[in-house]
Motif scaffolding. Sequence first.
Motif, PDB file in Angstrom:
ATOM      1  N   LYS A 106       0.839  -1.195   0.000  1.00 31.11           N
ATOM      2  CA  LYS A 106       0.000   0.000   0.000  1.00 31.11           C
ATOM      3  C   LYS A 106       0.875   1.247   0.000  1.00 31.11           C
ATOM      4  CE  LYS A 106      -0.815   0.057   4.991  1.00 31.11           C
ATOM      5  NZ  LYS A 106      -1.844   0.104   6.021  1.00 31.11           N
ATOM      6  N   TRP A 127       1.598   7.162  -7.168  1.00 30.45           N
ATOM      7  CA  TRP A 127       0.640   7.075  -8.280  1.00 30.45           C
ATOM      8  C   TRP A 127       1.346   6.760  -9.595  1.00 30.45           C
ATOM      9  CZ3 TRP A 127      -3.392   6.503  -5.618  1.00 30.45           C
ATOM     10  CH2 TRP A 127      -3.680   7.279  -4.512  1.00 30.45           C
ATOM     11  N   PRO A 143      -3.837  -2.492  -9.455  1.00 24.62           N
ATOM     12  CA  PRO A 143      -5.182  -2.163  -9.923  1.00 24.62           C
ATOM     13  C   PRO A 143      -5.320  -0.695 -10.338  1.00 24.62           C
ATOM     14  CG  PRO A 143      -5.276  -3.408  -7.883  1.00 24.62           C
ATOM     15  CD  PRO A 143      -3.840  -3.016  -8.096  1.00 24.62           C
ATOM     16  N   LYS A 144      -6.188  -0.489 -11.305  1.00 27.66           N
ATOM     17  CA  LYS A 144      -6.485   0.864 -11.789  1.00 27.66           C
ATOM     18  C   LYS A 144      -7.986   1.052 -11.845  1.00 27.66           C
ATOM     19  CE  LYS A 144      -2.223   1.222 -14.315  1.00 27.66           C
ATOM     20  NZ  LYS A 144      -1.521   1.637 -15.473  1.00 27.66           N
ATOM     21  N   LYS A 145      -8.397   2.314 -11.815  1.00 28.06           N
ATOM     22  CA  LYS A 145      -9.821   2.632 -11.934  1.00 28.06           C
ATOM     23  C   LYS A 145      -9.989   3.618 -13.086  1.00 28.06           C
ATOM     24  CE  LYS A 145      -9.502   6.347  -8.556  1.00 28.06           C
ATOM     25  NZ  LYS A 145      -9.972   6.861  -7.299  1.00 28.06           N
ATOM     26  N   LYS A 146     -11.187   3.667 -13.611  1.00 27.79           N
ATOM     27  CA  LYS A 146     -11.477   4.595 -14.689  1.00 27.79           C
ATOM     28  C   LYS A 146     -11.660   5.998 -14.152  1.00 27.79           C
ATOM     29  CE  LYS A 146     -13.345   2.577 -18.729  1.00 27.79           C
ATOM     30  NZ  LYS A 146     -14.444   2.137 -19.518  1.00 27.79           N
ATOM     31  N   GLY A 147     -10.967   6.941 -14.753  1.00 29.97           N
ATOM     32  CA  GLY A 147     -11.090   8.337 -14.366  1.00 29.97           C
ATOM     33  C   GLY A 147     -12.283   8.982 -15.059  1.00 29.97           C
ATOM     34  N   LEU A 173      -6.541   5.131 -14.085  1.00 27.42           N
ATOM     35  CA  LEU A 173      -5.744   5.793 -13.061  1.00 27.42           C
ATOM     36  C   LEU A 173      -5.299   4.791 -11.994  1.00 27.42           C
ATOM     37  CD1 LEU A 173      -8.082   8.873 -12.532  1.00 27.42           C
ATOM     38  CD2 LEU A 173      -6.007   8.777 -13.914  1.00 27.42           C
ATOM     39  N   PRO A 174      -4.042   4.883 -11.548  1.00 32.79           N
ATOM     40  CA  PRO A 174      -3.569   3.988 -10.494  1.00 32.79           C
ATOM     41  C   PRO A 174      -4.313   4.247  -9.189  1.00 32.79           C
ATOM     42  CG  PRO A 174      -1.926   5.663 -10.997  1.00 32.79           C
ATOM     43  CD  PRO A 174      -3.047   5.853 -11.963  1.00 32.79           C
ATOM     44  N   MET A 175      -4.402   3.202  -8.363  1.00 30.95           N
ATOM     45  CA  MET A 175      -5.140   3.310  -7.105  1.00 30.95           C
ATOM     46  C   MET A 175      -4.218   3.387  -5.884  1.00 30.95           C
ATOM     47  SD  MET A 175      -8.288   0.790  -8.083  1.00 30.95           S
ATOM     48  CE  MET A 175      -9.240   1.139  -6.617  1.00 30.95           C
ATOM     49  N   GLY A 176      -2.889   3.310  -6.089  1.00 29.32           N
ATOM     50  CA  GLY A 176      -1.950   3.480  -4.987  1.00 29.32           C
ATOM     51  C   GLY A 176      -1.655   2.231  -4.178  1.00 29.32           C
TER      52      GLY A 176
END
Length: 85
Positions: free
Chosen positions: A18, A22, A45-49, A55-58
């Motif tokens: 964790k 980014w 993992p990435k999420k849709k911006g 976008l990276p989730m960190g």
Amino acid sequence: SEEVSIGDESDSTTLYIKNLNWSSSEEAVRRLFGQVEGLKAVTLPKKKGPDGELLPMGFGFVVYETRQQALKAPPARRGKKCSRR
């Protein structure tokens, strides 16, 4: 800085990372954790911006072939950063 933990199950071979920067890439994480033999997979993992970009989730996951190899990884990377957050 990044924090690394391993699953509680006695046979877990997956590390959870964790606080990744980014801009950290799978390749950079693979290079760092690949210093311990048995690295099988790296997933960030990435999420849709809002504009549809990924976008990276960190955080991320690193999987080794055996638990013994996974247990060697956190001490092997202490003091080493993938990148600063």
